[in-house]
Scaffold this active site. Structure first.
Site, PDB file in Angstrom:
ATOM      1  N   GLY A 113       0.385  -3.891   5.783  1.00 55.26           N
ATOM      2  CA  GLY A 113       0.800  -2.630   5.323  1.00 55.26           C
ATOM      3  C   GLY A 113       0.537  -1.525   5.903  1.00 55.26           C
ATOM      4  O   GLY A 113       1.347  -0.880   6.827  1.00 55.26           O
ATOM      5  N   GLY A 114      -0.626  -0.524   5.786  1.00 56.47           N
ATOM      6  CA  GLY A 114      -0.919   0.492   6.569  1.00 56.47           C
ATOM      7  C   GLY A 114      -0.682   0.403   8.137  1.00 56.47           C
ATOM      8  O   GLY A 114      -0.072   1.375   8.557  1.00 56.47           O
ATOM      9  N   ASN A 150       5.212  -4.423   5.801  1.00 60.27           N
ATOM     10  CA  ASN A 150       5.645  -3.818   4.254  1.00 60.27           C
ATOM     11  C   ASN A 150       5.258  -2.430   4.324  1.00 60.27           C
ATOM     12  O   ASN A 150       4.296  -2.050   3.943  1.00 60.27           O
ATOM     13  CB  ASN A 150       4.697  -4.573   3.220  1.00 60.27           C
ATOM     14  CG  ASN A 150       4.762  -4.114   1.744  1.00 60.27           C
ATOM     15  OD1 ASN A 150       5.616  -3.266   1.437  1.00 60.27           O
ATOM     16  ND2 ASN A 150       4.037  -4.364   0.929  1.00 60.27           N
ATOM     17  N   TRP A 151       6.372  -1.556   4.324  1.00 63.16           N
ATOM     18  CA  TRP A 151       6.534  -0.235   4.720  1.00 63.16           C
ATOM     19  C   TRP A 151       6.009   0.438   3.117  1.00 63.16           C
ATOM     20  O   TRP A 151       5.555   1.475   3.149  1.00 63.16           O
ATOM     21  CB  TRP A 151       7.654   0.465   4.808  1.00 63.16           C
ATOM     22  CG  TRP A 151       8.282   0.059   6.126  1.00 63.16           C
ATOM     23  CD1 TRP A 151       7.787  -0.820   7.011  1.00 63.16           C
ATOM     24  CD2 TRP A 151       9.086   0.558   7.159  1.00 63.16           C
ATOM     25  NE1 TRP A 151       8.348  -1.015   8.419  1.00 63.16           N
ATOM     26  CE2 TRP A 151       9.138  -0.053   8.478  1.00 63.16           C
ATOM     27  CE3 TRP A 151      10.083   1.651   6.652  1.00 63.16           C
ATOM     28  CZ2 TRP A 151      10.394   0.160   9.121  1.00 63.16           C
ATOM     29  CZ3 TRP A 151      10.977   2.071   7.573  1.00 63.16           C
ATOM     30  CH2 TRP A 151      11.197   1.315   9.101  1.00 63.16           C
ATOM     31  N   LYS A 152       5.973  -0.309   2.056  1.00 61.95           N
ATOM     32  CA  LYS A 152       5.929   0.384   0.793  1.00 61.95           C
ATOM     33  C   LYS A 152       6.765   1.517   0.510  1.00 61.95           C
ATOM     34  O   LYS A 152       7.857   1.650   0.926  1.00 61.95           O
ATOM     35  CB  LYS A 152       4.408   0.588   0.643  1.00 61.95           C
ATOM     36  CG  LYS A 152       3.529  -0.609   0.899  1.00 61.95           C
ATOM     37  CD  LYS A 152       2.044  -0.659   0.411  1.00 61.95           C
ATOM     38  CE  LYS A 152       1.211  -1.779   0.989  1.00 61.95           C
ATOM     39  NZ  LYS A 152      -0.057  -2.027   0.321  1.00 61.95           N
ATOM     40  N   GLU A 170      -2.963 -12.413  -0.207  1.00 70.34           N
ATOM     41  CA  GLU A 170      -3.633 -11.123   0.031  1.00 70.34           C
ATOM     42  C   GLU A 170      -4.587 -10.757  -1.105  1.00 70.34           C
ATOM     43  O   GLU A 170      -4.165 -10.564  -2.087  1.00 70.34           O
ATOM     44  CB  GLU A 170      -2.370  -9.895  -0.186  1.00 70.34           C
ATOM     45  CG  GLU A 170      -1.329 -10.108   0.899  1.00 70.34           C
ATOM     46  CD  GLU A 170      -0.447  -8.909   0.898  1.00 70.34           C
ATOM     47  OE1 GLU A 170      -0.467  -8.385   2.166  1.00 70.34           O
ATOM     48  OE2 GLU A 170       0.022  -8.243  -0.264  1.00 70.34           O
ATOM     49  N   HIS A 224       4.146  -8.805  -4.940  1.00 67.88           N
ATOM     50  CA  HIS A 224       3.121  -8.339  -4.236  1.00 67.88           C
ATOM     51  C   HIS A 224       2.176  -7.593  -5.378  1.00 67.88           C
ATOM     52  O   HIS A 224       2.599  -7.448  -6.455  1.00 67.88           O
ATOM     53  CB  HIS A 224       3.565  -7.111  -3.687  1.00 67.88           C
ATOM     54  CG  HIS A 224       2.767  -6.255  -2.843  1.00 67.88           C
ATOM     55  ND1 HIS A 224       1.950  -5.360  -3.303  1.00 67.88           N
ATOM     56  CD2 HIS A 224       2.522  -6.598  -1.375  1.00 67.88           C
ATOM     57  CE1 HIS A 224       0.782  -4.913  -2.212  1.00 67.88           C
ATOM     58  NE2 HIS A 224       1.333  -5.615  -1.182  1.00 67.88           N
TER      59      HIS A 224
HETATM   60  P1  PGA Z   1      -2.604  -3.038   3.894  1.00 71.55           P
HETATM   61  O1  PGA Z   1      -1.531  -3.655   2.842  1.00 71.55           O
HETATM   62  O2  PGA Z   1      -2.426  -3.458   5.407  1.00 71.55           O
HETATM   63  O3  PGA Z   1      -2.495  -1.487   4.003  1.00 71.55           O
HETATM   64  O4  PGA Z   1      -4.024  -3.292   3.283  1.00 71.55           O
HETATM   65  C1  PGA Z   1      -1.356  -4.877   2.961  1.00 71.55           C
HETATM   66  C2  PGA Z   1      -0.103  -5.229   1.698  1.00 71.55           C
HETATM   67  O5  PGA Z   1      -0.131  -4.804   0.617  1.00 71.55           O
HETATM   68  O6  PGA Z   1       1.088  -6.096   2.167  1.00 71.55           O
END
Ligand code: PGA
Length: 264
Positions: free
Chosen positions: A250-251, A24-26, A183, A111
């Protein structure tokens, strides 16, 4: 918390669930960043056999570029959100058909950042899930409790409500296309990863709820990802849990090495 074991969990059947790692690149990466990241992922994957399905979910503006770059690769493409209406006066929104037209196969829905920052409700998310399925898009349906909810002992109630409301009206056959991402909100982007035992406990609970709603076969076959500070160095233990079938990252998905590293 409770001990939720799904009855009739047989290893042989469990083994049939392919691990799914989605990035998830956000709100990260313009076109240049997209080209760089996808090229990096492709070059690391070249000549390797990875026993997991990889999916990238770039921002809307990068989907078409990502699709072009991913031609001929096994990496799937997903979006991070969509609206449930077909078309019309919904300024700033993107429809399921638009996502299909740029080659998306998946869409992240519900999300926690959509829920908390943009006020998305279980009812709205349910409409989006149904529209995605009607449009042959596979939802990655996100659920999870906040720190406050965990500390007040309501995790299972919250998860149950999110599942019942978010998946309301779906059939067991619809569930074949649904991926669930658990999550815990307190673990997202905080570096505070849930322990494998904490995550497994909720995953088993989710699967037990799926048994009630959609039957044992459907529940056994549903991929349930864990998300929240997943990195290459904690992935093995998390993904080794019996009910954890992948990760929503994410990150760590913003660097090709760590994204593919999690899958490896
Ligand atoms: P994160 O994010 O790996 O940066 O904790 C996960 C997500 O929001 O899908």
């Amino acid at each position: 918390m409770g001990n939720f074991k799904v009855e009739k969990t047989k290893n042989s059947r469990r083994m049939m669930r392919t691990k799914v790692i989605a990035g998830n690149w956000k709100m990260n990466n313009d076109i240049n960043g997209t080209i760089e990241l996808i090229s990096g992922i492709k070059s690391i994957l070249a000549g390797k056999k990875i026993d997991a399905k990889l999916i990238v979910c770039p921002p809307f503006t990068s989907l078409e570029t990502a699709k072009e770059l991913l031609k001929g690769s096994d990496v799937g493409l997903g979006a991070q959100n969509m609206y449930f209406e077909e078309n019309g006066a919904f300024t700033g929104e993107i429809s399921a058909a638009m996502l299909k037209s740029v080659g998306c196969e998946y869409v992240i829905l519900g999300h926690s950042e959509r829920r908390t920052i943009f006020g998305e409700t279980d009812e709205l998310i349910n409409k989006k899930v149904k529209k995605a399925l009607d449009s042959q898009l596979k939802p990655i349906f996100c659920i999870g409790e906040t720190l406050e909810e965990r500390e007040s002992g309501t995790t299972f109630d919250v998860i149950k409500r999110q599942i019942q409301a978010g998946l309301s009206g779906l059939s067991d056959s619809d569930m074949k296309a649904v991926i669930i991402a658990y999550e815990p909100v307190w673990a997202i982007g905080t570096g505070k990863v849930a322990s494998p035992a904490q995550a497994q406990e909720v995953h088993a609970f989710i699967r037990s709820e799926l048994v009630k709603l959609f039957g044992a076969v459907s529940a056994e076959n549903t991929v349930i990802q864990y998300g929240g500070s997943v990195k290459p160095d904690n992935a093995r233990e998390l993904l080794g849990q019996p009910d954890i079938d992948g990760a929503l990252v994410g990150g760590a998905c913003l660097k090709a090495e760590s994204f593919v590293g999690i899958a490896e």
